[in-house]
Each structure stands twice: as C-alpha cells, then as structure tokens.
Scaffold this motif. Structure first.
Motif, PDB file in Angstrom:
ATOM      1  N   GLU A  99       0.823  -1.085   0.082  1.00 36.75           N
ATOM      2  CA  GLU A  99       0.118   0.046   0.011  1.00 36.75           C
ATOM      3  C   GLU A  99       0.753   1.170   0.021  1.00 36.75           C
ATOM      4  O   GLU A  99       2.153   1.196   0.364  1.00 36.75           O
ATOM      5  N   VAL A 100       0.314   2.261  -0.566  1.00 44.82           N
ATOM      6  CA  VAL A 100       0.967   3.612  -0.519  1.00 44.82           C
ATOM      7  C   VAL A 100       0.489   4.237   0.928  1.00 44.82           C
ATOM      8  O   VAL A 100      -0.435   4.518   1.103  1.00 44.82           O
ATOM      9  N   THR A 101       1.902   4.726   1.403  1.00 39.18           N
ATOM     10  CA  THR A 101       1.567   5.308   2.780  1.00 39.18           C
ATOM     11  C   THR A 101       2.462   6.468   2.821  1.00 39.18           C
ATOM     12  O   THR A 101       3.543   6.692   1.930  1.00 39.18           O
ATOM     13  N   VAL A 102       2.380   7.510   3.685  1.00 36.40           N
ATOM     14  CA  VAL A 102       3.061   8.660   3.949  1.00 36.40           C
ATOM     15  C   VAL A 102       3.534   8.726   5.158  1.00 36.40           C
ATOM     16  O   VAL A 102       2.930   8.396   6.271  1.00 36.40           O
ATOM     17  N   ASP A 103       5.008   8.796   5.362  1.00 35.60           N
ATOM     18  CA  ASP A 103       5.662   8.968   6.624  1.00 35.60           C
ATOM     19  C   ASP A 103       4.786   9.818   7.584  1.00 35.60           C
ATOM     20  O   ASP A 103       4.600  11.021   7.322  1.00 35.60           O
ATOM     21  N   PRO A 104       4.293   9.346   8.710  1.00 34.51           N
ATOM     22  CA  PRO A 104       3.641  10.168   9.841  1.00 34.51           C
ATOM     23  C   PRO A 104       4.248  11.598  10.095  1.00 34.51           C
ATOM     24  O   PRO A 104       3.561  12.297  10.397  1.00 34.51           O
ATOM     25  N   SER A 105       5.629  11.743   9.965  1.00 36.22           N
ATOM     26  CA  SER A 105       6.373  12.812  10.410  1.00 36.22           C
ATOM     27  C   SER A 105       6.104  13.764   9.240  1.00 36.22           C
ATOM     28  O   SER A 105       6.522  15.135   9.592  1.00 36.22           O
ATOM     29  N   GLN A 106       5.873  13.157   8.134  1.00 31.73           N
ATOM     30  CA  GLN A 106       5.681  14.301   7.186  1.00 31.73           C
ATOM     31  C   GLN A 106       4.113  14.428   6.535  1.00 31.73           C
ATOM     32  O   GLN A 106       4.011  15.200   5.443  1.00 31.73           O
ATOM     33  N   LEU A 107       3.248  13.777   7.354  1.00 31.07           N
ATOM     34  CA  LEU A 107       2.114  13.645   6.851  1.00 31.07           C
ATOM     35  C   LEU A 107       1.274  15.121   6.605  1.00 31.07           C
ATOM     36  O   LEU A 107       0.472  15.382   5.500  1.00 31.07           O
ATOM     37  N   ILE A 108       1.354  15.705   7.758  1.00 32.94           N
ATOM     38  CA  ILE A 108       0.710  17.016   7.722  1.00 32.94           C
ATOM     39  C   ILE A 108       1.390  18.056   6.715  1.00 32.94           C
ATOM     40  O   ILE A 108       0.610  18.575   5.815  1.00 32.94           O
ATOM     41  N   LEU A 109       2.770  17.888   6.614  1.00 34.68           N
ATOM     42  CA  LEU A 109       3.330  18.867   5.480  1.00 34.68           C
ATOM     43  C   LEU A 109       2.734  18.392   4.033  1.00 34.68           C
ATOM     44  O   LEU A 109       2.378  19.339   3.296  1.00 34.68           O
ATOM     45  N   ILE A 110       2.653  17.251   3.844  1.00 34.40           N
ATOM     46  CA  ILE A 110       2.236  16.635   2.350  1.00 34.40           C
ATOM     47  C   ILE A 110       0.964  17.057   2.229  1.00 34.40           C
ATOM     48  O   ILE A 110       0.458  17.493   0.940  1.00 34.40           O
ATOM     49  N   ASN A 111      -0.091  16.742   3.378  1.00 32.91           N
ATOM     50  CA  ASN A 111      -1.594  16.926   3.071  1.00 32.91           C
ATOM     51  C   ASN A 111      -1.948  18.350   3.130  1.00 32.91           C
ATOM     52  O   ASN A 111      -2.823  18.667   2.484  1.00 32.91           O
ATOM     53  N   GLN A 112      -1.051  19.421   3.716  1.00 29.14           N
ATOM     54  CA  GLN A 112      -1.423  20.570   3.442  1.00 29.14           C
ATOM     55  C   GLN A 112      -0.491  21.301   2.351  1.00 29.14           C
ATOM     56  O   GLN A 112      -1.030  22.664   1.649  1.00 29.14           O
ATOM     57  N   PHE A 113       0.222  20.549   1.530  1.00 29.50           N
ATOM     58  CA  PHE A 113       0.803  21.152   0.408  1.00 29.50           C
ATOM     59  C   PHE A 113       0.061  21.685  -0.672  1.00 29.50           C
ATOM     60  O   PHE A 113       0.070  23.029  -1.062  1.00 29.50           O
ATOM     61  N   SER A 114      -1.128  20.938  -1.365  1.00 34.98           N
ATOM     62  CA  SER A 114      -1.800  21.519  -2.359  1.00 34.98           C
ATOM     63  C   SER A 114      -2.680  22.716  -1.784  1.00 34.98           C
ATOM     64  O   SER A 114      -2.701  23.834  -2.699  1.00 34.98           O
ATOM     65  N   SER A 115      -3.170  22.926  -0.885  1.00 35.90           N
ATOM     66  CA  SER A 115      -4.101  23.861  -0.480  1.00 35.90           C
ATOM     67  C   SER A 115      -3.270  25.234  -0.237  1.00 35.90           C
ATOM     68  O   SER A 115      -3.366  26.253  -0.599  1.00 35.90           O
ATOM     69  N   THR A 116      -2.045  25.010   0.137  1.00 39.29           N
ATOM     70  CA  THR A 116      -0.953  26.109   0.598  1.00 39.29           C
ATOM     71  C   THR A 116      -0.680  26.635  -0.797  1.00 39.29           C
ATOM     72  O   THR A 116      -0.658  27.846  -1.025  1.00 39.29           O
ATOM     73  N   VAL A 117       0.122  25.879  -1.804  1.00 40.23           N
ATOM     74  CA  VAL A 117       0.485  26.387  -3.358  1.00 40.23           C
ATOM     75  C   VAL A 117      -0.476  26.911  -3.843  1.00 40.23           C
ATOM     76  O   VAL A 117      -0.354  27.968  -4.711  1.00 40.23           O
ATOM     77  N   LYS A 118      -1.837  26.437  -3.727  1.00 35.51           N
ATOM     78  CA  LYS A 118      -3.006  27.024  -4.598  1.00 35.51           C
ATOM     79  C   LYS A 118      -3.542  28.443  -4.049  1.00 35.51           C
ATOM     80  O   LYS A 118      -4.146  29.167  -4.613  1.00 35.51           O
ATOM     81  N   LEU A 119      -2.886  28.852  -3.067  1.00 31.22           N
ATOM     82  CA  LEU A 119      -3.215  30.390  -2.666  1.00 31.22           C
ATOM     83  C   LEU A 119      -2.531  31.136  -3.417  1.00 31.22           C
ATOM     84  O   LEU A 119      -3.056  32.116  -3.602  1.00 31.22           O
ATOM     85  N   SER A 120      -1.449  30.708  -4.014  1.00 31.73           N
ATOM     86  CA  SER A 120      -0.595  31.838  -4.947  1.00 31.73           C
ATOM     87  C   SER A 120      -0.864  31.448  -6.236  1.00 31.73           C
ATOM     88  O   SER A 120      -0.623  32.352  -7.074  1.00 31.73           O
ATOM     89  N   ASN A 121      -1.514  30.225  -6.595  1.00 29.38           N
ATOM     90  CA  ASN A 121      -1.667  29.551  -8.003  1.00 29.38           C
ATOM     91  C   ASN A 121      -2.748  29.051  -8.023  1.00 29.38           C
ATOM     92  O   ASN A 121      -2.511  27.749  -7.945  1.00 29.38           O
TER      93      ASN A 121
END
Length: 348
Positions: free
Chosen positions: A44-66
């Motif tokens: 299964e595809v998983t995300v390292d728990p230590s990076q989960l918040i960073l990765i899951n917030q990425f899209s909404s963060t960068v879409k603020l500027s574009n």
C-alpha cells in the motif's frame, strides 16, 4: 490533457530550506511532492507520519498563490518492492486503491510512479498491466465522485529501454499515462565517475551520445510516436569533483572523486554553487556549447551545474522537438530569486 507542463519537484525533507508557503507557484503549471512510500508488506501507498501534515497541506498552500497549479504526489520505493507489487493482481489492487485514497485525502490532482526501474522484460510486462489497471481505476474513481480524473505520470529512464533490449511498453504508456518524466540528468556524478569530471546533465554529448537529454528525448519520441507525452528533466543541483590538477579544468578533466565539503557524495544546490563562485572568485563557463552545461572551478574543485543560459538553450531545443514540457528537480535548490525557475518559465 495539459497544453504544456512547467513542473517542479518539492520534497517534504527540504521544508527547512523552502517551506511550501514560500513557493512561488505562479512559476509552475504542475508541482510534484515527494515522497509517498510503497509499503513492502501490504503493498500500500503510505506517507511517513512525520511528513503527513506537510504533504497533506501542500496542495491547499500552493494554490493560494496559484489556484490553477496542479499537484501530484510522487511515490518512491525500492525497485524490488515495486516489482513484487506489480507481479500479483492482489498486490496491484492494494497499491492502486491506496494510491488513489492517499491522493484524494491530500487534495492532490495526480500521482507519479517512481519505479526506478523495471529491470526485466517480465517486469516491463507487469508495469504495462499495472498502468492499464491504474488508469481504469482513476477513471472509475472520477466517475463515482464526479470529480476530474487524477493525472497519472511515471518517472522513467532517459531512454525507453534498458540493457538486454528490455523495452518500456510505448503503446500502453500512450493509452494510460498523461506523460512520462524522463530523467535526463545525473549521467555523471563523482560517485559514478571518480577518475574524471563529467557533463552530468548534458543536452548534447559528442563523446557519449546516449548520455544526453537530446538522445533521450528523441528515443522516447520514436518509441511513443508522440513527443507530447514527454516531459524532460532539468536538475537544480550540480556535482562537485576534486580535480587532480588545478590547471586542467575542462569537461572530462582527470579527477579524484568528489570535492570535499558538506555533501559527502558531491551533490550541491544551485544556491550553493553561486555562493562558491562568489566566495572563491571562481572561474565560470556559463554555457559550454558542446554539452550545454555550465561549470565552475577554483583550485581543485570543479562543479557541473545548470545556469539560466543553459536552461534557456535546452528549453528552446526541447520545444523544437515538440515535447510537452520540463520538470525541475528540486525547486529548493534554486536561489532566493528563483533564478533557474524564472529562466525556465520565461523561455518556455
């Protein structure tokens, strides 16, 4: 289907250098985020728990500027784990379902498969089966949710075959993937080529044609019969060698492995290359016409890298080959002014 792709990779591990909130997303049409992992037990595809918040917030963060930028989650893993996953229907299903769930959960627009590389004709056959099933699954997912279909990309070798005539499945790629990211850099590195410097991201290579982006682009275009499925890579890092003699600093000059410094393997960010040039009043070749690379040297340190001039020339030549676009790896290596990303976008 994208009209063109001006993409960049952002890695959660470089958040200290370049937080997602500091990315100028207007420089890109697509941003890849690394990395999700492929679990070796459950496939299964998983995300390292230590990076989960960073990765899951990425899209909404960068879409603020574009708001128009598309984000894709990049899945990395050991090549043997990918091979085991792709070989069995149950494992493939686990991978496919979990990849879609993780992408949707993080608000991503697509997925990037980094199986580097299928190493036998059987594995290439399994790669073909995998991307066919994956494509069908994202079509079904989009229909059931009434949402746009997730983009599917695979990162592949510079040429559409590996040794022993092991071929990537060109027709299946055309039918099931939005495009392929071709890795046309890191042809040479101090750990791979200890005794001589090398044009690590050559666009042309009169000495070793296969170690060049132009050879890769044309080989893939021939395999796919469709250059609009090709996105070629531009590295924002360089490689630093230790010269045997400070007086011989041309491409392929004799060397003795990596230059001493912070990075034990010799890899160096573009921002640090600029600092090296400034601190050492180093010699610079901004745009070597034979290879279309830049290099700099001081005493016995020699660094191959990309400049705004090499990027402009590469993009002009790749556009003439009618490719879909380029991707930069990785955007945290750029300087504070986004010199390389600006050079790429403005010349596309």
């Amino acid at each position: 289907m994208a009209e063109f792709v001006n993409a960049g990779y952002w890695l959660a591990g470089t958040d200290d250098t370049l937080p997602a909130s500091n990315i100028d997303a207007t420089l890109f049409t697509h941003l890849f985020v690394g990395y999700a992992q492929l679990n070796s037990d459950a496939h299964e595809v998983t995300v390292d728990p230590s990076q989960l918040i960073l990765i899951n917030q990425f899209s909404s963060t960068v879409k603020l500027s574009n708001p128009e930028v598309k984000t894709l989650l990049s899945i990395a893993g050991d090549t043997a784990v990918f091979a085991t996953m792709a070989a069995e229907p149950a494992n493939r299903d686990a991978f496919i379902k979990s990849s879609i769930a993780v992408a949707r959960g993080g608000g991503f627009d697509g997925l990037d498969l980094q199986w580097l590389y299928p190493s036998s004709q059987d594995e290439m056959g399994n790669f073909k089966t995998l991307i066919h099933s994956w494509h069908q699954a994202v079509v079904d997912d989009a229909t059931s949710l009434s949402l746009p279909r997730l983009l599917l990309v695979a990162t592949v070798s510079n040429v559409p075959y590996l040794e022993n005539n092991i071929q990537y499945p060109g027709e299946a790629i055309n039918q099931n993937l939005d495009w392929v990211n071709i890795l046309c850099y890191d042809f040479y590195a101090p750990t791979l080529s200890r005794s001589a410097t090398g044009p690590s991201s050559a666009f042309h290579n009169p000495k070793v044609n296969t170690f060049s982006a132009s050879f890769g682009i044309r080989s893939w275009a021939q395999s796919l019969h469709n250059p609009k499925k090709i996105v070629f890579g531009i590295p924002f890092h360089g490689w630093a060698w230790k010269l045997l003699s400070a007086h011989h600093h041309e491409v392929y000059a004799k060397a003795d492995g990596e230059a001493s410094g912070e990075n034990i393997d010799g890899q160096i960010f573009y921002s640090d290359v600029q600092k090296f040039i400034e601190d050492n009043q180093a010699g610079v070749e901004n745009n070597d016409k034979s290879y279309l690379i830049a290099y700099t040297y001081s005493d016995t340190t020699w660094i191959a890298y990309e400049s705004e001039y090499t990027i402009a020339h590469k993009i002009a030549l790749a556009k003439a080959d009618k490719v879909l676009g380029y991707f930069a790896f990785n955007i945290a290596a750029d300087d504070a002014s986004n010199t390389l990303a600006n050079a790429a976008k403005s010349n596309w």
